[in-house]
Scaffold this active site. Structure first.
Site, short mmCIF file in Angstrom:
data_model
loop_
_atom_site.label_atom_id
_atom_site.label_comp_id
_atom_site.label_asym_id
_atom_site.label_seq_id
_atom_site.Cartn_x
_atom_site.Cartn_y
_atom_site.Cartn_z
N ASP A 178 9.20 -28.42 -34.07
CA ASP A 178 8.74 -27.04 -33.94
C ASP A 178 9.36 -26.38 -32.72
O ASP A 178 10.48 -26.71 -32.34
CB ASP A 178 7.21 -27.04 -33.87
CG ASP A 178 6.59 -25.85 -34.59
OD1 ASP A 178 6.71 -24.73 -34.07
OD2 ASP A 178 6.00 -26.03 -35.66
N ASP A 187 -5.86 -30.69 -24.34
CA ASP A 187 -6.10 -31.26 -25.67
C ASP A 187 -4.86 -31.89 -26.28
O ASP A 187 -4.88 -32.30 -27.44
CB ASP A 187 -6.63 -30.18 -26.62
CG ASP A 187 -8.13 -29.99 -26.49
OD1 ASP A 187 -8.82 -30.97 -26.16
OD2 ASP A 187 -8.62 -28.86 -26.68
N HIS A 215 3.84 -21.67 -30.93
CA HIS A 215 3.65 -22.15 -32.30
C HIS A 215 3.58 -23.67 -32.36
O HIS A 215 2.69 -24.25 -33.00
CB HIS A 215 4.79 -21.63 -33.17
CG HIS A 215 4.64 -21.90 -34.63
ND1 HIS A 215 5.21 -23.00 -35.24
CD2 HIS A 215 4.01 -21.22 -35.62
CE1 HIS A 215 4.92 -22.98 -36.54
NE2 HIS A 215 4.21 -21.90 -36.80
N ASN A 304 5.06 -18.25 -46.34
CA ASN A 304 4.11 -17.15 -46.18
C ASN A 304 4.55 -15.90 -46.93
O ASN A 304 4.25 -14.79 -46.51
CB ASN A 304 3.94 -16.81 -44.70
CG ASN A 304 3.35 -17.96 -43.91
OD1 ASN A 304 2.60 -18.77 -44.45
ND2 ASN A 304 3.69 -18.04 -42.65
N ALA A 314 10.02 -27.27 -47.78
CA ALA A 314 8.83 -27.65 -48.53
C ALA A 314 9.11 -27.79 -50.02
O ALA A 314 8.51 -28.64 -50.69
CB ALA A 314 7.72 -26.62 -48.30
N SER A 387 1.86 -22.65 -41.89
CA SER A 387 2.20 -23.49 -40.73
C SER A 387 0.98 -24.18 -40.16
O SER A 387 1.09 -25.21 -39.51
CB SER A 387 2.82 -22.63 -39.62
OG SER A 387 4.19 -22.46 -39.80
#
Length: 920
Positions: A178, A187, A215, A304, A314, A387
């Protein structure tokens, strides 16, 4: 990335702190340019091309080392040929796809023609760029409050897997490819050696983890994030998290495939690719196929661009494509999906010959609307996009593999498909919206481990099937009944209750005892039962001579009795009640003969009713017993005033600190009598502008509430010292105050760097910056060359003071040529040109001799090319300053150092001054 609904008119969007963020930022698979690709060209006019070889040696290779060796051997004849060619440089070799990246000094068309003719080359294509993820234009949805877990974790039942199977993904590794990651986020916990950064040529860059976009940090948090804020954001917090930065301002084919190769070499189990381009791009098929063939599942966002579309990678058949669901369990409007017809969509038949004739994208779906996850600098934000759905599935895959480590990639995918929940019910087929359905990781893990199945049929007392009801087990799995009342669900070894609690029926519960992959049949029979679901209650305040309705949904209601609660101030004479036009005196019973549906109890207050409070007790009688509920109390006033929300106190800060958090608050009082819910707004700049933030408040008459509103103002949101207004308003009141922005601000005052440097040397750029702001503080400074980010540094100085930062660049990373260096602060950007290695220089201006660089600084002082720098050279440059040979080579005559794109009088004056210094 740009947030899509609360974007400010300045540089960025304000983000709330305290565990939430204001924008539902759009994020997901990007839409590419018209053809989905942009060619790879260099600033010096050279062309980057990828040569794809005939062989696919990595397919079927038993290990990465074997695949690398086989690819290298396959490429050797081509490399020898390329080495003998003039003007062609090999930049990178790849093995996950059998490809070689070259740079040619010829123009794109000539280079393509020449290289396509080489023996062993099947295809030649640009080192095209996949754009960065773009916003999703969908109305912001605020996730439901599910306590200590994000709604996405609850929707796929991840916490149930943690509890029932004692795993959070331990022993499984996931690589996120990414925009980078903030490894210091509380985190985020990267695995050892779990970071890599690749440039546009696929070269690994030595840099600490960073994410200028946000992102990649968001995606990483969803895969394996923790709960430092008190809210669990990651599906598999026990998994080993890897991150490869393959997107800068977009990512090239070489960057992305280099990241995939690194992940496969690391031996990761799962690659998450929340990136792509809408359409079908054959040149990404081979790396996906080979990664999958070596045991790494590639999970990727479907896109999207909505129904009827899909994105690569994908839509490569071997990838695991994921659509986006929302908190209600529906599919987001932006979520891509289509039936892919293999022969029509793809041209690389030798790679697709084993694929089915057609197949659906996505395969499954997962939460992708209003997803809360991590952002750089310890922040959090809501993002929308497939995403966000893809990392939910990547994390779920880690949970599945942790519990069932021997599953093959096809078994992983088939298990998720078989246990997914389709929004159109259990009989729905896979389609282009849900795929097979929204993943249920608890059912998937159960099916892949103990594998016990409970099946059966739910019928009513007459034996008719009850469709669309939910069967739940004490283990935690659930299933919806089909049109024939049938159901099938998975449970672990043990004894479990199987129950149905359906509106209009009495609860039915049976017990099953299963083990060892057993399948048992357990039917359930539902007897009719009285049921009640309140739709509206009593108002807090009611006036004399006014009435209100108490709305309910009922089933099998035989009789209704209503009485005043103990302690009510009113009597039966003060109220009159009716249901559907039938009077119902207080304390008496109204027969309703099995009424089902929506009904309303109308309560009327007499014009002389006693002033005071009253409540009502309702007894609903029917099959299975009596249900009793209370409503109220309501207070009867003579003439109650409508609610009015007034601002009685608020934080009137006069300094808006950029890069910090404003601890704002407002105290709101309802000065009316009636209870109401209204929005309270804080605004910045303009109460009718874009930075207006609502907060709902519900207040009884006379009640006050303090609304805290901590909000982070980004760095460089405006210029330090700029005036601004902010304030609060309701529909009944408004307040405001004047303020000014406070913070550091850095402008670039000088860049010291050579104009020319020998190839192979280290290029250094020393940057001087002035803090023109009204406070001290740090700002990031970035340095790039040839359009690629090279490094970043931090400026820190007191107001009015200067500071300097330095950058170094290994010139071996590029080919010889002229490059533009760019230095950017949050407020400005400056460029300087540099010649790396010997350059050809400009052509002859007059006569047959080309200009010469007499002092080696990258500018060509000797215009007539006679080997000497004299006043004649200055005169010639002045006389020919508008000639094409001069203007088309302006960088060679940029003596002023201010504009490498055109030669001006300033350059001639600077050349003359240089001559005077030269003669001294």
């Amino acid at each position: 990335m740009t947030d899509n609904d609360l974007q400010t008119s300045r540089r960025t969007t304000l983000k709330l702190v305290s565990g939430t963020a204001v924008g539902a930022a759009g994020a997901g698979t990007a839409t590419a340019t018209d053809d989905g690709q942009s060619a790879g060209g260099s600033d010096d006019g050279s062309t980057q091309l990828l040569l794809r070889l005939d062989d696919t040696p990595a397919r079927g290779a038993p290990s990465t080392e074997d695949a690398k060796f086989a690819a290298d051997q396959s490429q050797q004849p081509l490399l020898e040929t390329l080495g003998s060619m003039t003007g062609v440089t090999v930049r990178q070799q790849f093995w996950l796809a059998n490809a070689v990246l070259v740079e040619s000094q010829a123009n794109a068309e000539a280079a393509q023609t020449e290289l396509s003719a080489l023996s062993g080359v099947r295809d030649v294509h640009p080192n095209f760029e996949v754009p960065n993820p773009e916003p999703v234009d969908e109305q912001r949805l605020v996730p439901q409050d599910h306590g200590q877990y994000t709604y996405g974790l609850d929707q796929i039942n991840a916490p149930d897997v943690w509890e029932q199977f004692g795993t959070k993904g331990e022993g499984v590794s996931v690589a996120v490819l990414d925009t980078g990651v903030d490894a210091d986020h509380p985190d985020i916990d990267l695995a050892d050696d779990g970071w890599a950064y690749f440039d546009e040529n696929g070269d690994r860059v030595d840099a600490d983890p960073f994410d200028p976009n946000g992102h990649g940090t968001h995606v990483s948090g969803t895969v394996a994030g923790g709960a430092a804020s008190g809210l669990h954001i990651g599906v598999a917090p026990g998994a080993d998290l890897y991150n490869a930065k393959v997107l800068d301002d977009g990512g090239t084919w070489a960057q992305i495939v280099a990241g995939m190769e690194w992940a496969v070499e690391q031996g990761v189990d799962v690659i998450n690719m929340s990136l792509g381009a809408t359409g079908y791009f054959d040149n990404l098929i081979e790396p996906v196929q080979n990664a999958t063939g070596m045991g790494t599942i590639v999970v990727s966002s479907a896109g999207n661009s909505g129904q009827g579309t899909s994105g690569t990678p994908a839509n490569v058949y071997e990838a695991f494509s994921i659509g986006a669901s929302n908190p209600a369990g529906d599919i987001a409007g932006f979520s891509s999906g289509e039936l892919v017809r293999t022969e029509d969509a793809w041209t690389a038949w030798w790679l697709t010959q084993d694929w089915p004739i057609n197949y659906y994208v996505p395969e499954v779906s997962a939460p992708g609307v209003g997803v809360l996850s991590a952002q750089p600098n310890g922040e959090y934000a809501f993002f929308n996009g497939t995403s966000m759905a893809s990392p939910h599935t990547a994390g779920a895959t880690a949970l599945l593999l942790s519990a069932a480590p021997d599953l093959s990639i096809e078994e992983i995918k088939s298990t998720f498909r078989a246990t997914a929940r389709h929004g159109d019910g259990p009989e729905a087929f896979q389609d282009e919206r849900y795929g097979q359905g929204i993943i249920d990781v608890l059912s998937a893990v159960t099916a892949a481990t103990d594998g016990n199945v409970v099946e059966g049929t739910v019928t009513d007392a007459d034996g008719a099937p009850v469709a669309g009801t939910t069967v739940v087990t004490g283990f935690g799995t659930e299933a919806e009944t089909a049109s024939d009342g049938s159901f099938e669900l998975y449970v672990a070894d043990g004894q479990w209750d199987v129950a149905v609690d359906q509106f209009g029926y009495q609860v039915a519960t049976e017990s099953v005892d299963v083990s060892g992959g057993q399948t048992v049949t357990q039917d359930l029979t539902l007897d009719p039962g009285v049921d009640i679901a309140p739709l509206s209650g009593q108002p807090d305040v009611i006036g004399q001579a006014e009435s209100f309705d108490i709305a309910v949904r009922v089933a099998n209601l035989d009789a209704l009795t209503v009485e005043l609660t103990d302690g009510s101030d009113l009597s039966a004479d003060d109220l009159s009640l009716s249901v559907g036009g039938s009077d119902l005196p207080l304390g008496e019973t109204l027969e309703l003969d099995g009424l089902s549906g929506e009904a309303a109890l109308t309560v009327s207050v007499s014009d002389s009713a006693t002033l005071g409070q009253f409540g009502l007790v309702h007894e609903f009688d029917g099959p299975g017993g009596t249900i009793t509920i209370e409503t109220g109390p309501s207070e009867v006033l003579e003439d109650p005033d409508d609610a009015a929300f007034e601002i009685v106190d608020w934080d009137q800060t006069e300094e808006i600190e950029m890069g910090g958090v404003l601890g704002l608050y407002a105290v709101i009082e309802n000065t009316g009598d009636r209870t109401a819910t209204k929005n309270v707004f804080w605004w910045l700049g303009d109460p009718e502008g874009r930075n207006v933030f609502p907060r709902p408040a519900r207040l009884r008459g006379g009640e006050q509430v303090e609304i805290p509103f901590p909000i982070r103002i980004p760095q460089a949101f405006d210029r330090p010292g700029a005036p601004e207004q902010h304030g609060w308003f309701t529909e009944d009141d408004s307040v405001s105050t004047d303020a000014e922005y406070v913070g550091p601000g850095y402008t670039i005052t000088d860049i010291e760097t050579p104009r020319r440097i020998p190839y192979g040397d280290t290029l250094q750029a020393d940057v001087t910056l002035l803090n023109f702001g009204n406070s001290d503080g740090e700002h990031p400074i970035q340095y790039g060359i040839g359009g690629s980010l090279v490094g970043s540094a931090t400026a820190d100085a007191a107001p009015g003071e200067t500071t300097s930062v330095s950058f170094e660049f290994d010139t071996n990373r590029v080919v010889r040529g002229a490059y533009v260096q760019a230095v950017t602060s949050l407020y400005d950007a400056e460029t300087k040109q540099v010649q790396i290695g010997s350059g050809g220089g400009p052509p002859a201006i007059i006569g047959g001799s080309a200009p010469q660089d007499v002092d080696g600084d990258g500018t060509y002082e000797d215009v007539d090319g006679d080997g000497e720098f004299t006043i004649r050279d200055v005169q010639l440059l002045f006389e020919h300053r508008n000639d094409d040979a001069v203007q088309n080579n302006a960088g060679a005559f940029d003596f002023a150092g201010s504009d490498p794109d055109s030669v001006t009088i300033a350059d001639i004056q600077a050349q003359f001054q240089k001559l005077q210094e030269w003669e001294e």
